[in-house]
Design a protein around this motif. Structure first.
Motif, PDB file in Angstrom:
ATOM      1  N   ARG A  70      58.162  23.507 -20.361  1.00  0.00           N
ATOM      2  CA  ARG A  70      57.003  23.859 -19.542  1.00  0.00           C
ATOM      3  C   ARG A  70      55.789  23.004 -19.915  1.00  0.00           C
ATOM      4  NH1 ARG A  70      53.444  28.078 -20.469  1.00  0.00           N
ATOM      5  NH2 ARG A  70      54.853  29.050 -22.010  1.00  0.00           N
ATOM      6  N   TYR A  71      55.568  22.807 -21.215  1.00  0.00           N
ATOM      7  CA  TYR A  71      54.425  22.004 -21.644  1.00  0.00           C
ATOM      8  C   TYR A  71      54.598  20.534 -21.253  1.00  0.00           C
ATOM      9  CZ  TYR A  71      53.755  26.050 -24.777  1.00  0.00           C
ATOM     10  OH  TYR A  71      53.609  27.306 -25.299  1.00  0.00           O
ATOM     11  N   VAL A  72      55.809  20.014 -21.411  1.00  0.00           N
ATOM     12  CA  VAL A  72      56.064  18.622 -21.017  1.00  0.00           C
ATOM     13  C   VAL A  72      55.750  18.417 -19.544  1.00  0.00           C
ATOM     14  CG1 VAL A  72      57.897  16.915 -20.658  1.00  0.00           C
ATOM     15  CG2 VAL A  72      57.722  18.103 -22.846  1.00  0.00           C
ATOM     16  N   LEU A  73      56.084  19.413 -18.732  1.00  0.00           N
ATOM     17  CA  LEU A  73      55.831  19.326 -17.294  1.00  0.00           C
ATOM     18  C   LEU A  73      54.382  19.627 -16.926  1.00  0.00           C
ATOM     19  CD1 LEU A  73      59.087  21.039 -15.991  1.00  0.00           C
ATOM     20  CD2 LEU A  73      58.461  18.629 -15.730  1.00  0.00           C
ATOM     21  N   GLY A  74      53.563  19.986 -17.906  1.00  0.00           N
ATOM     22  CA  GLY A  74      52.152  20.224 -17.636  1.00  0.00           C
ATOM     23  C   GLY A  74      51.816  21.657 -17.369  1.00  0.00           C
ATOM     24  N   GLY A  75      52.698  22.580 -17.795  1.00  0.00           N
ATOM     25  CA  GLY A  75      52.482  23.986 -17.509  1.00  0.00           C
ATOM     26  C   GLY A  75      51.791  24.762 -18.608  1.00  0.00           C
ATOM     27  N   GLY A  76      51.222  24.072 -19.602  1.00  0.00           N
ATOM     28  CA  GLY A  76      50.506  24.762 -20.652  1.00  0.00           C
ATOM     29  C   GLY A  76      49.063  25.042 -20.259  1.00  0.00           C
ATOM     30  N   ALA A  77      48.443  25.968 -20.983  1.00  0.00           N
ATOM     31  CA  ALA A  77      47.053  26.306 -20.698  1.00  0.00           C
ATOM     32  C   ALA A  77      46.093  25.225 -21.185  1.00  0.00           C
ATOM     33  CB  ALA A  77      46.704  27.648 -21.352  1.00  0.00           C
ATOM     34  N   LEU A  78      46.524  24.421 -22.162  1.00  0.00           N
ATOM     35  CA  LEU A  78      45.705  23.374 -22.751  1.00  0.00           C
ATOM     36  C   LEU A  78      46.326  22.013 -22.460  1.00  0.00           C
ATOM     37  CD1 LEU A  78      45.110  25.086 -26.220  1.00  0.00           C
ATOM     38  CD2 LEU A  78      43.530  25.010 -24.279  1.00  0.00           C
ATOM     39  N   PRO A  79      45.587  20.925 -22.684  1.00  0.00           N
ATOM     40  CA  PRO A  79      46.190  19.590 -22.526  1.00  0.00           C
ATOM     41  C   PRO A  79      47.416  19.435 -23.418  1.00  0.00           C
ATOM     42  CG  PRO A  79      43.802  19.432 -22.734  1.00  0.00           C
ATOM     43  CD  PRO A  79      44.159  20.861 -23.022  1.00  0.00           C
ATOM     44  N   ARG A  80      48.332  18.598 -22.988  1.00  0.00           N
ATOM     45  CA  ARG A  80      49.570  18.408 -23.739  1.00  0.00           C
ATOM     46  C   ARG A  80      49.292  17.971 -25.176  1.00  0.00           C
ATOM     47  NH1 ARG A  80      50.937  15.567 -18.891  1.00  0.00           N
ATOM     48  NH2 ARG A  80      52.465  16.677 -17.618  1.00  0.00           N
ATOM     49  N   GLU A  81      50.009  18.590 -26.128  1.00  0.00           N
ATOM     50  CA  GLU A  81      49.957  18.147 -27.508  1.00  0.00           C
ATOM     51  C   GLU A  81      50.715  16.831 -27.635  1.00  0.00           C
ATOM     52  OE1 GLU A  81      51.435  21.287 -29.920  1.00  0.00           O
ATOM     53  OE2 GLU A  81      49.643  22.537 -29.655  1.00  0.00           O
ATOM     54  N   PRO A  82      50.530  16.089 -28.761  1.00  0.00           N
ATOM     55  CA  PRO A  82      51.146  14.759 -28.877  1.00  0.00           C
ATOM     56  C   PRO A  82      52.656  14.734 -28.644  1.00  0.00           C
ATOM     57  CG  PRO A  82      49.487  15.034 -30.565  1.00  0.00           C
ATOM     58  CD  PRO A  82      49.601  16.359 -29.869  1.00  0.00           C
ATOM     59  N   THR A 119      61.887  35.380 -25.794  1.00  0.00           N
ATOM     60  CA  THR A 119      62.347  36.756 -25.604  1.00  0.00           C
ATOM     61  C   THR A 119      62.691  36.918 -24.125  1.00  0.00           C
ATOM     62  OG1 THR A 119      60.173  37.655 -25.023  1.00  0.00           O
ATOM     63  CG2 THR A 119      60.726  37.549 -27.374  1.00  0.00           C
ATOM     64  N   PRO A 120      63.298  38.036 -23.743  1.00  0.00           N
ATOM     65  CA  PRO A 120      63.560  38.229 -22.315  1.00  0.00           C
ATOM     66  C   PRO A 120      62.302  38.159 -21.448  1.00  0.00           C
ATOM     67  CG  PRO A 120      64.866  39.759 -23.597  1.00  0.00           C
ATOM     68  CD  PRO A 120      63.951  39.070 -24.566  1.00  0.00           C
ATOM     69  N   ALA A 121      61.144  38.476 -22.017  1.00  0.00           N
ATOM     70  CA  ALA A 121      59.915  38.511 -21.225  1.00  0.00           C
ATOM     71  C   ALA A 121      59.148  37.194 -21.239  1.00  0.00           C
ATOM     72  CB  ALA A 121      59.000  39.634 -21.719  1.00  0.00           C
ATOM     73  N   ARG A 122      59.207  36.432 -22.357  1.00  0.00           N
ATOM     74  CA  ARG A 122      58.355  35.247 -22.499  1.00  0.00           C
ATOM     75  C   ARG A 122      59.113  34.123 -23.193  1.00  0.00           C
ATOM     76  NH1 ARG A 122      52.737  35.722 -21.960  1.00  0.00           N
ATOM     77  NH2 ARG A 122      52.584  33.859 -23.252  1.00  0.00           N
ATOM     78  N   ASP A 123      58.790  32.885 -22.799  1.00  0.00           N
ATOM     79  CA  ASP A 123      59.442  31.741 -23.428  1.00  0.00           C
ATOM     80  C   ASP A 123      58.756  31.299 -24.713  1.00  0.00           C
ATOM     81  OD1 ASP A 123      57.131  30.408 -22.589  1.00  0.00           O
ATOM     82  OD2 ASP A 123      58.145  29.167 -21.104  1.00  0.00           O
TER      83      ASP A 123
END
Length: 252
Positions: A70-82, A119-123
């Motif tokens: 999700r983060y690689v695809l840009g789905g994080g709340a913050l800018p991508r980490e290194p 978890t079943p609810a969150r990645d």
């Protein structure tokens, strides 16, 4: 000894470490399984994200997305980490399109198994561990049950924490984390600073077996590989903390 009617290999948290993945796949081939499942966080890191993606795309495995997909695809709340930014920069349209097809959970209804990354609810939530202001500890039985929620499958598998674990729920379900194929240690600041350290550089995975009586058992497996080469690559990429983790299975 009875013959199992199903054997599934579980890999997770490869993090672009193709050498570790290839060693695990070779070991799986020697042991014989009916299928292989990848629980996610496959590419993020300073190693070989594009090559790892292409290797995985060529497999006939069931594959999940982790939080880092999700983060690689840009789905994080913050800018991508290194680590996520490097992986994104190395991937082409085909690899990114493949990532978009992956989900963070999947039910194998016919096999009475439930798969998730966190978890079943969150990645991005730890399942079998809990982070406190004092650091990382094993989750209590109540915490595990709360995170399990209404999932009733006899086998429940997760990744995310890079920590090989086998537990039983109060209902008798086998709860499994195969550990990390490609990154044996890391640190994080959320929700409190903590480190995860397996204490050895080996690549980790697991094989779960379902017996004729429907009961699941599992084996946690550690596979040696040329971790020094991957540590050297991390150093070349300017990531000394990754170098130390890959070389020793501990954080500096």
């Amino acid at each position: 000894m009875t013959t199992p009617d199903l054997r599934i290999a579980f890999v997770s948290d490869i993090h672009g470490n193709l050498a570790a993945l290839e060693a695990v796949v070779a070991d799986i081939g020697r042991r014989g399984v009916d299928r292989t499942v990848n629980l996610g966080d496959s590419l993020s890191g300073p190693l070989l994200p594009r090559e790892t993606a292409r290797f995985l795309m060529a497999q006939d495995w069931l594959q999940l997305a982790g939080n880092h997909e999700r983060y690689v695809l840009g789905g994080g709340a913050l800018p991508r980490e290194p680590s996520d930014a490097y992986a994104h920069a190395m991937l082409g349209p085909a690899e990114l399109d493949w990532l978009r097809t992956l989900t963070h959970q999947h039910a194998l209804a016919d096999d009475d198994a439930f798969l998730c990354h966190g978890t079943p609810a969150r990645d991005d939530t730890y399942f079998f561990e809990t982070v406190t202001p004092q650091g990382l500890r094993a989750a209590t039985a109540d915490e595990v049950e709360a995170r399990l929620g209404e999932v009733r499958a006899a086998l429940v598998c997760c990744g995310h924490t890079h920590t090989p674990r086998l537990l039983r729920s109060r209902r008798g379900q086998l709860l499994l984390n195969p550990g990390s194929v490609g990154l044996p240690a890391y640190d994080d600041a959320w929700p409190f600073p903590h480190a995860v350290e397996n204490g050895a550089p080996d690549a980790r995975y697991a094989i779960a077996e379902r017996g004729a009586d429907g009961r699941w058992s599992a084996e946690l497996i550690a596979v040696p590989y040329d971790h020094a080469a991957m540590a050297a690559l991390a150093r070349e990429r300017g990531r000394p903390e990754w170098e130390h983790a890959l070389r020793w299975g501990r954080m500096p």
